[in-house]
Motif scaffolding. Sequence first.
Motif, PDB file in Angstrom:
ATOM      1  N   ILE A   1      10.527   0.904   5.902  1.00 21.20           N
ATOM      2  CA  ILE A   1       9.627   0.066   6.707  1.00 21.20           C
ATOM      3  C   ILE A   1       8.371   0.843   7.090  1.00 21.20           C
ATOM      4  O   ILE A   1       7.266   0.299   7.064  1.00 21.20           O
TER       5      ILE A   1
ATOM      6  N   TYR B   1      10.277  -3.175  13.094  1.00 22.44           N
ATOM      7  CA  TYR B   1       9.148  -4.021  12.708  1.00 22.44           C
ATOM      8  C   TYR B   1       7.940  -3.804  13.601  1.00 22.44           C
ATOM      9  O   TYR B   1       8.058  -3.573  14.804  1.00 22.44           O
ATOM     10  N   ASN B   2       6.748  -3.936  12.994  1.00 19.84           N
ATOM     11  CA  ASN B   2       5.502  -4.015  13.742  1.00 19.84           C
ATOM     12  C   ASN B   2       5.332  -5.468  14.199  1.00 19.84           C
ATOM     13  O   ASN B   2       5.999  -6.371  13.687  1.00 19.84           O
TER      14      ASN B   2
ATOM     15  N   TRP C   1       3.052  -7.725  13.559  1.00 15.05           N
ATOM     16  CA  TRP C   1       2.684  -8.701  12.532  1.00 15.05           C
ATOM     17  C   TRP C   1       3.842  -9.034  11.598  1.00 15.05           C
ATOM     18  O   TRP C   1       3.842 -10.085  10.972  1.00 15.05           O
ATOM     19  N   HIS C   2       4.836  -8.163  11.499  1.00 12.67           N
ATOM     20  CA  HIS C   2       6.002  -8.426  10.650  1.00 12.67           C
ATOM     21  C   HIS C   2       6.817  -9.623  11.151  1.00 12.67           C
ATOM     22  O   HIS C   2       7.482 -10.306  10.372  1.00 12.67           O
TER      23      HIS C   2
ATOM     24  N   ARG D   1       7.186 -13.445   9.767  1.00 16.33           N
ATOM     25  CA  ARG D   1       8.102 -13.922   8.724  1.00 16.33           C
ATOM     26  C   ARG D   1       9.232 -14.762   9.320  1.00 16.33           C
ATOM     27  O   ARG D   1       9.902 -15.496   8.612  1.00 16.33           O
TER      28      ARG D   1
ATOM     29  N   PHE E   1       7.571  -2.483   1.469  1.00 11.97           N
ATOM     30  CA  PHE E   1       7.955  -3.331   2.586  1.00 11.97           C
ATOM     31  C   PHE E   1       6.782  -4.208   3.028  1.00 11.97           C
ATOM     32  O   PHE E   1       6.947  -5.401   3.270  1.00 11.97           O
ATOM     33  N   SER E   2       5.591  -3.625   3.121  1.00  9.87           N
ATOM     34  CA  SER E   2       4.408  -4.400   3.533  1.00  9.87           C
ATOM     35  C   SER E   2       4.133  -5.541   2.562  1.00  9.87           C
ATOM     36  O   SER E   2       3.784  -6.653   2.983  1.00  9.87           O
TER      37      SER E   2
ATOM     38  N   ILE F   1       6.691  -8.305   3.235  1.00 13.14           N
ATOM     39  CA  ILE F   1       6.355  -9.071   4.445  1.00 13.14           C
ATOM     40  C   ILE F   1       5.165  -9.990   4.177  1.00 13.14           C
ATOM     41  O   ILE F   1       5.165 -11.156   4.582  1.00 13.14           O
ATOM     42  N   ARG F   2       4.165  -9.474   3.477  1.00 11.75           N
ATOM     43  CA  ARG F   2       2.991 -10.312   3.156  1.00 11.75           C
ATOM     44  C   ARG F   2       3.394 -11.521   2.311  1.00 11.75           C
ATOM     45  O   ARG F   2       2.874 -12.612   2.494  1.00 11.75           O
TER      46      ARG F   2
END
Length: 186
Positions: free
Chosen positions: A25, A84-85, A87-88, A91, A112-113, A116-117
Motif C-alpha cells: 500500500i 489506506y490514505n 482518497w483510497h 472505493r 496499489f495506487s 485504487i484508481r
Amino acid sequence: TMFKFRTMKVNNNDTVHKEYAKQFIKSDQKLVKLDNKNDKRIIPGGRFLRKACIDELPQLINVLRGEMSIVGPRPPIPYEVDEYNYWHIKRFDVMPGLTGLWQVSGKQKLTFSQMIRMDIRYRNKLSFLFDLFIIIKTIPTILGMIFDVVLKKAAAVREKKHSHREKTLKKYSFYIMIIKLFSWIK
C-alpha cells in the motif's frame, strides 16, 4: 462475513501478509502474490482453487444476501484498510464485488495506487453496460490464469525430465564413450 472456500491451513500466522500489505500500500510496487511458489500454508489443491478463482464462488451467497455485487471493488481485509490514505476510501462508495475493473485490467501487473484508481474509475463510470463489459472480460481473464498455471506446470515437468536425462547422461557418459569406442573398432 465474506464466504470463501478454505485454501489455506487453519491457524496460519498472518504477520507476513500484514507486513506485505502495509508495504504494498505504501510503495509503488506491482502486486506479488505471496502464495505463488511452494507456500506451505496452502492445502493440497488450494493453489489451483485460488488460481481458477473457484475459492471465491461461495461469495455468490454474499451476492444473494445483498452484501456484495457481481462487479465492484474487491473487499479488503480490515488491517489493509488501516493503511489506506483518505482518497483510497472512495472505493467504498460502491458495493464490493466478485470481479472488478482492476482484476480484468492487469491485476498483478498493477500497483496499489493503480488498483485504487481503477476502483474509483469504476465507481465514476458505474452502469449496467460497464458491468456487463467487466463480466464478459472476467471469463477470458480467469481462463488465462488457469492456462498460465497449466503451462507453468508443464514447463516444470519438462524441465524435471530434461534435468533427469542430463544427470543420467553424465552418470553414464564414461560407459557410453566406451561403448562407442568399441563399436567404432569393429
